[in-house]
Design a protein around this motif. Sequence first.
Motif, PDB file in Angstrom:
ATOM      1  N   LEU A 250       0.844  -1.292   0.069  1.00 47.99           N
ATOM      2  CA  LEU A 250       0.080  -0.061   0.023  1.00 47.99           C
ATOM      3  C   LEU A 250       0.920   1.387  -0.013  1.00 47.99           C
ATOM      4  O   LEU A 250       0.444   2.310  -0.722  1.00 47.99           O
ATOM      5  CB  LEU A 250      -1.005  -0.040   1.197  1.00 47.99           C
ATOM      6  N   ALA A 251       2.005   1.304   0.702  1.00 42.88           N
ATOM      7  CA  ALA A 251       2.810   2.425   0.558  1.00 42.88           C
ATOM      8  C   ALA A 251       3.598   2.754  -0.699  1.00 42.88           C
ATOM      9  O   ALA A 251       3.604   3.748  -1.050  1.00 42.88           O
ATOM     10  CB  ALA A 251       4.018   2.215   1.913  1.00 42.88           C
ATOM     11  N   SER A 252       3.653   1.693  -1.301  1.00 44.11           N
ATOM     12  CA  SER A 252       4.294   1.536  -2.638  1.00 44.11           C
ATOM     13  C   SER A 252       3.228   2.117  -3.564  1.00 44.11           C
ATOM     14  O   SER A 252       3.605   3.011  -4.518  1.00 44.11           O
ATOM     15  CB  SER A 252       4.873   0.230  -3.133  1.00 44.11           C
ATOM     16  N   GLU A 253       2.122   1.636  -3.427  1.00 44.29           N
ATOM     17  CA  GLU A 253       0.804   2.383  -4.320  1.00 44.29           C
ATOM     18  C   GLU A 253       0.776   3.908  -4.108  1.00 44.29           C
ATOM     19  O   GLU A 253       0.488   4.459  -5.198  1.00 44.29           O
ATOM     20  CB  GLU A 253      -0.316   1.552  -3.977  1.00 44.29           C
ATOM     21  N   LEU A 254       0.787   4.406  -2.695  1.00 44.13           N
ATOM     22  CA  LEU A 254       0.663   5.523  -2.482  1.00 44.13           C
ATOM     23  C   LEU A 254       1.699   6.563  -3.081  1.00 44.13           C
ATOM     24  O   LEU A 254       1.309   7.466  -3.737  1.00 44.13           O
ATOM     25  CB  LEU A 254       0.561   6.062  -1.221  1.00 44.13           C
ATOM     26  N   GLY A 255       2.936   5.976  -2.900  1.00 40.55           N
ATOM     27  CA  GLY A 255       4.137   6.510  -3.752  1.00 40.55           C
ATOM     28  C   GLY A 255       3.931   6.477  -5.249  1.00 40.55           C
ATOM     29  O   GLY A 255       4.352   7.608  -5.914  1.00 40.55           O
ATOM     30  N   ASP A 256       3.585   5.390  -5.796  1.00 45.18           N
ATOM     31  CA  ASP A 256       3.417   5.368  -7.076  1.00 45.18           C
ATOM     32  C   ASP A 256       2.513   6.553  -7.702  1.00 45.18           C
ATOM     33  O   ASP A 256       2.480   7.061  -8.688  1.00 45.18           O
ATOM     34  CB  ASP A 256       2.955   3.996  -7.717  1.00 45.18           C
TER      35      ASP A 256
ATOM     36  N   PHE B  88      -0.009  10.261   5.326  1.00 45.44           N
ATOM     37  CA  PHE B  88       1.355  10.585   5.350  1.00 45.44           C
ATOM     38  C   PHE B  88       2.089   9.664   5.845  1.00 45.44           C
ATOM     39  O   PHE B  88       3.380   9.401   5.510  1.00 45.44           O
ATOM     40  CB  PHE B  88       1.304  11.980   5.877  1.00 45.44           C
ATOM     41  N   ASP B  89       1.601   9.077   7.250  1.00 44.92           N
ATOM     42  CA  ASP B  89       2.519   8.265   7.825  1.00 44.92           C
ATOM     43  C   ASP B  89       2.851   6.994   7.045  1.00 44.92           C
ATOM     44  O   ASP B  89       3.993   6.507   6.796  1.00 44.92           O
ATOM     45  CB  ASP B  89       1.918   7.836   9.040  1.00 44.92           C
ATOM     46  N   VAL B  90       1.916   6.297   6.283  1.00 43.39           N
ATOM     47  CA  VAL B  90       2.155   5.455   5.398  1.00 43.39           C
ATOM     48  C   VAL B  90       2.850   5.573   4.135  1.00 43.39           C
ATOM     49  O   VAL B  90       3.925   4.872   3.778  1.00 43.39           O
ATOM     50  CB  VAL B  90       0.703   4.523   4.864  1.00 43.39           C
ATOM     51  N   LEU B  91       2.668   6.843   3.513  1.00 46.65           N
ATOM     52  CA  LEU B  91       3.312   7.337   2.575  1.00 46.65           C
ATOM     53  C   LEU B  91       4.794   7.284   2.906  1.00 46.65           C
ATOM     54  O   LEU B  91       5.604   6.889   2.054  1.00 46.65           O
ATOM     55  CB  LEU B  91       3.062   8.521   1.937  1.00 46.65           C
ATOM     56  N   ILE B  92       5.068   7.961   3.934  1.00 44.44           N
ATOM     57  CA  ILE B  92       6.706   7.911   4.112  1.00 44.44           C
ATOM     58  C   ILE B  92       7.383   6.499   4.660  1.00 44.44           C
ATOM     59  O   ILE B  92       8.585   6.534   4.719  1.00 44.44           O
ATOM     60  CB  ILE B  92       7.172   9.130   5.311  1.00 44.44           C
ATOM     61  N   SER B  93       6.641   5.583   4.565  1.00 39.08           N
ATOM     62  CA  SER B  93       7.078   4.238   4.916  1.00 39.08           C
ATOM     63  C   SER B  93       7.609   3.640   3.362  1.00 39.08           C
ATOM     64  O   SER B  93       8.474   2.756   3.589  1.00 39.08           O
ATOM     65  CB  SER B  93       5.874   3.362   5.302  1.00 39.08           C
TER      66      SER B  93
ATOM     67  N   PRO C 135      10.202   4.053   0.734  1.00 43.02           N
ATOM     68  CA  PRO C 135      11.546   4.742   0.581  1.00 43.02           C
ATOM     69  C   PRO C 135      11.699   5.868  -0.072  1.00 43.02           C
ATOM     70  O   PRO C 135      12.449   6.661   0.236  1.00 43.02           O
ATOM     71  CB  PRO C 135      12.464   3.263   0.199  1.00 43.02           C
ATOM     72  N   ARG C 136      11.027   5.950  -1.173  1.00 43.04           N
ATOM     73  CA  ARG C 136      11.080   7.195  -2.150  1.00 43.04           C
ATOM     74  C   ARG C 136      10.581   8.448  -1.251  1.00 43.04           C
ATOM     75  O   ARG C 136      10.873   9.408  -1.700  1.00 43.04           O
ATOM     76  CB  ARG C 136      10.312   7.015  -3.171  1.00 43.04           C
ATOM     77  N   PHE C 137      10.050   8.186  -0.237  1.00 43.15           N
ATOM     78  CA  PHE C 137       9.314   9.330   0.548  1.00 43.15           C
ATOM     79  C   PHE C 137       9.548   9.433   1.860  1.00 43.15           C
ATOM     80  O   PHE C 137       9.180  10.116   2.633  1.00 43.15           O
ATOM     81  CB  PHE C 137       7.777   9.256   0.315  1.00 43.15           C
ATOM     82  N   SER C 138      10.735   8.651   2.322  1.00 38.56           N
ATOM     83  CA  SER C 138      11.154   8.611   3.779  1.00 38.56           C
ATOM     84  C   SER C 138      11.752  10.094   4.007  1.00 38.56           C
ATOM     85  O   SER C 138      12.169  10.664   2.852  1.00 38.56           O
ATOM     86  CB  SER C 138      12.126   7.452   3.994  1.00 38.56           C
ATOM     87  N   PRO C 139      11.765  10.362   5.174  1.00 38.90           N
ATOM     88  CA  PRO C 139      12.215  11.850   5.515  1.00 38.90           C
ATOM     89  C   PRO C 139      13.657  12.147   4.838  1.00 38.90           C
ATOM     90  O   PRO C 139      14.019  13.267   4.704  1.00 38.90           O
ATOM     91  CB  PRO C 139      12.068  12.067   7.022  1.00 38.90           C
ATOM     92  N   ARG C 140      14.380  11.158   4.937  1.00 40.33           N
ATOM     93  CA  ARG C 140      15.912  11.302   4.239  1.00 40.33           C
ATOM     94  C   ARG C 140      16.113  11.102   3.136  1.00 40.33           C
ATOM     95  O   ARG C 140      17.442  11.433   2.402  1.00 40.33           O
ATOM     96  CB  ARG C 140      16.802  10.554   5.133  1.00 40.33           C
ATOM     97  N   SER C 141      14.816  10.956   2.276  1.00 45.07           N
ATOM     98  CA  SER C 141      15.093  10.707   0.904  1.00 45.07           C
ATOM     99  C   SER C 141      15.153  11.982  -0.005  1.00 45.07           C
ATOM    100  O   SER C 141      14.474  13.056   0.561  1.00 45.07           O
ATOM    101  CB  SER C 141      14.110   9.712   0.257  1.00 45.07           C
ATOM    102  N   ALA C 142      15.474  11.945  -1.216  1.00 39.03           N
ATOM    103  CA  ALA C 142      15.300  12.881  -2.474  1.00 39.03           C
ATOM    104  C   ALA C 142      14.002  12.624  -2.830  1.00 39.03           C
ATOM    105  O   ALA C 142      13.979  11.708  -3.455  1.00 39.03           O
ATOM    106  CB  ALA C 142      16.369  13.070  -3.295  1.00 39.03           C
ATOM    107  N   LYS C 143      12.924  13.757  -2.624  1.00 38.19           N
ATOM    108  CA  LYS C 143      11.719  13.222  -3.074  1.00 38.19           C
ATOM    109  C   LYS C 143      11.597  13.355  -4.582  1.00 38.19           C
ATOM    110  O   LYS C 143      11.847  14.007  -5.330  1.00 38.19           O
ATOM    111  CB  LYS C 143      10.839  14.437  -2.564  1.00 38.19           C
TER     112      LYS C 143
END
Length: 172
Positions: free
Chosen positions: A77-83, A110-115, A117-125
Motif C-alpha cells: 500500500l505504501a508503494s501504491e501511494l508513492g506510485d 502521510f505516515d504510510v506514504l513515508i514508509s 523509501p522514496r518518500f522517507s524523511p531522508r530521501s530525495a523526493k
Amino acid sequence: MPTIFRLDASIRNEGSVTRAVATTLESALLANAPDTKILRRDLAHAPLQSPVWAAALTGSHAPQGQRTPEQHKALALASELGDELSQADAFIFAVPMYNFGVPPHVKAWFDVLISDPRFSPRSAKPIAGKPAYLVLARGGAYGPGTPREGWDHATGWLKLSPPVSVWSVLTL
C-alpha cells in the motif's frame, strides 16, 4: 498526457468547501490542458486502516524474508501511494481542518506514504519541484489578535510535513 493527483479529505460531499474549491481549481487547470488525466484518492470515503501504518513502519525495518503478511500488504500500500504521487505532474490536496488539526485519515496517509523509501524523511523526493496546491479550509478566524490565535495546528503541519517542497496555499 499530463497527470494531476488530487487528494480529498473532507468527510462531507455536499457543502464541502475544500472539495468545491479544489474542483474549481481542477477545472481551471484542465481548461489550460484538457488532455490531462486526474488521479484521485478520497481519504474520507476510503480511509487507510489505522494498523496499516504500524505494519508498514515495522515491515520497512524487517528483512524481506521475515516480514509478516500484514507487513507485506502494508508496504504494498505504501508503494501504491508513492506510485500515485510519482506518476503525477501536479498535485491538488484538499484538506479541511478538524478540531484544530489535520483529519486523522490525512495523518495516516502521510505516515504510510513515508514508509515508502522514496518518500522517507531522508530521501530525495521524486516529486520535489512539481506544482502542488494545498486547499485548506477552516471555520473561524485564527490570525493574530483573534480569540483562536495559535489554535490552527493544521496549516503549519501541512506546510512542514508534505512530500513536496513547495505549496501554493489557498486557506479558506
